[in-house]
Design an enzyme around this catalytic site. Structure first.
Site, PDB file in Angstrom:
ATOM      1  N   HIS A 281      58.768  20.449 -20.962  1.00 22.00           N
ATOM      2  CA  HIS A 281      59.261  19.083 -20.850  1.00 22.00           C
ATOM      3  C   HIS A 281      60.102  18.848 -19.590  1.00 22.00           C
ATOM      4  CE1 HIS A 281      60.339  15.447 -23.592  1.00 22.00           C
ATOM      5  NE2 HIS A 281      60.199  15.066 -22.348  1.00 22.00           N
TER       6      HIS A 281
ATOM      7  N   TYR B  16      61.909  14.201 -28.909  1.00 21.88           N
ATOM      8  CA  TYR B  16      61.826  12.863 -29.481  1.00 21.88           C
ATOM      9  C   TYR B  16      62.073  12.847 -30.996  1.00 21.88           C
ATOM     10  CZ  TYR B  16      59.132  12.175 -25.134  1.00 21.88           C
ATOM     11  OH  TYR B  16      58.691  12.157 -23.841  1.00 21.88           O
TER      12      TYR B  16
END
Length: 308
Positions: free
Chosen positions: A121, A58
């Site tokens: 992730h 991100y």
């Protein structure tokens, strides 16, 4: 559940550590629009959120730390352990690189000594190495660099190498992905793995006009009549998510009202079942490519046409 405090309700990991019932995510919208997370994270913290979710992918770790430091040095000076901080590593390890190296990089960017939850992730960057990756995750947990560890976006087959050890899995979860999520949820329930959801409000913000919309309107009317409370559609879907035993992550702006959801009376079991039934008639994912979405919709149409 409705009598619990919005700031104290939590779930337990196997090791006895606790995770808040809801988190604020600095997710893909920040990455897509190169948005600074400082202001929004400060807003979330001020609203009462104690779980903040970020990730390497991100690019929000460095801006998040500014908000975190401002909050922790504010008038009330809350201690670090009042904040539950999650981050994740995404890309494949480079030659000679370890999970510890990647986590230390995140800790430097976040300017903290540990994270409360560290996640792999995605399995896609580590196929063929998942067992080794998980062993390294266990090592950083033993060292105290991560209080808890888990995985994100894993499929059933990805768990097979280490399923007995996993603690938590974030997945996209809403009424419109119930059918696709059933196998992974069943596996996680069997092994006592906590499930955290992202995308829980996509039916309202990406797929408006779907079959659950009239049901949400009916629930709002009934709720107002019975309780004298104007419950929002976001709060109803959050109640539905919690009723499924799933912990939500949100990015939406109405943070105070979402956080207060847990203090409201629960919706009825019959209403939960109505949302389930309507959600199963369509498949919409908010975090897949348009081409894959068309394929999934075609498969759902075939399933409905051929169902007994």
């Amino acid at each position: 559940m409705a009598t619990e405090s919005a700031t104290t309700l939590s779930r337990k990991f196997h090791n006895g550590n606790k995770i808040p019932w809801i988190g604020y995510g600095t997710g893909t919208s920040f990455k897509r629009h190169a948005t600074d997370a400082v202001e929004t994270v400060m807003t979330a913290l001020s609203a009462g959120f104690t779980h903040i979710d970020c990730a390497e992918l991100y690019n929000t770790e460095e801006s998040l730390v500014i908000a975190l430091q401002k909050y922790l040095s504010g008038p009330s000076r809350p201690p670090r352990d009042t904040i539950f901080l999650t981050t994740k590593f995404y890309d494949a390890l480079e030659p000679g690189q370890t999970v510890r190296d990647r986590l230390k990089g995140s800790l430097r960017r976040l300017q903290v000594d540990y994270v409360d939850l560290y996640l792999v992730h995605t399995p896609m960057s580590h196929l063929g190495r998942l067992k080794d990756i998980w062993k390294q995750m266990e090592e950083v947990q033993r060292e105290g660099l991560a209080k808890n560890i888990g995985v994100s976006n894993f499929r059933v087959k990805d768990y097979e190498e280490f399923i007995d050890e996993a603690e938590i899995t974030p997945i996209e979860y809403s009424p419109y992905v119930m059918e696709a999520a059933r196998p992974i949820l069943a596996l996680q329930e069997k092994h006592g793995i906590l499930t955290v959801s992202y995308g829980g409000l996509t039916p309202l913000h990406k797929f408006k006009g779907g079959p659950i919309d009239p049901i949400l309107s009916t629930i709002r009317e009934r709720y107002s009549k019975d309780h004298g409370i104007d419950i929002s559609e976001e709060q109803i879907l959050t109640k539905w998510t919690l009723a499924k035993g799933v912990l939500p992550i949100t990015q939406k702006e109405r943070l105070v009202s979402i956080l207060k959801t847990v203090e409201l009376p629960d919706i009825q079991q019959a209403e939960i079942e109505q949302i389930d039934k309507a959600g199963l008639t369509e498949h919409h994912r908010g975090y897949v490519s348009a081409r894959r979405q068309r394929i999934l919709e075609a498969l759902m149409t075939l399933r409905v046409l051929h169902s007994p």
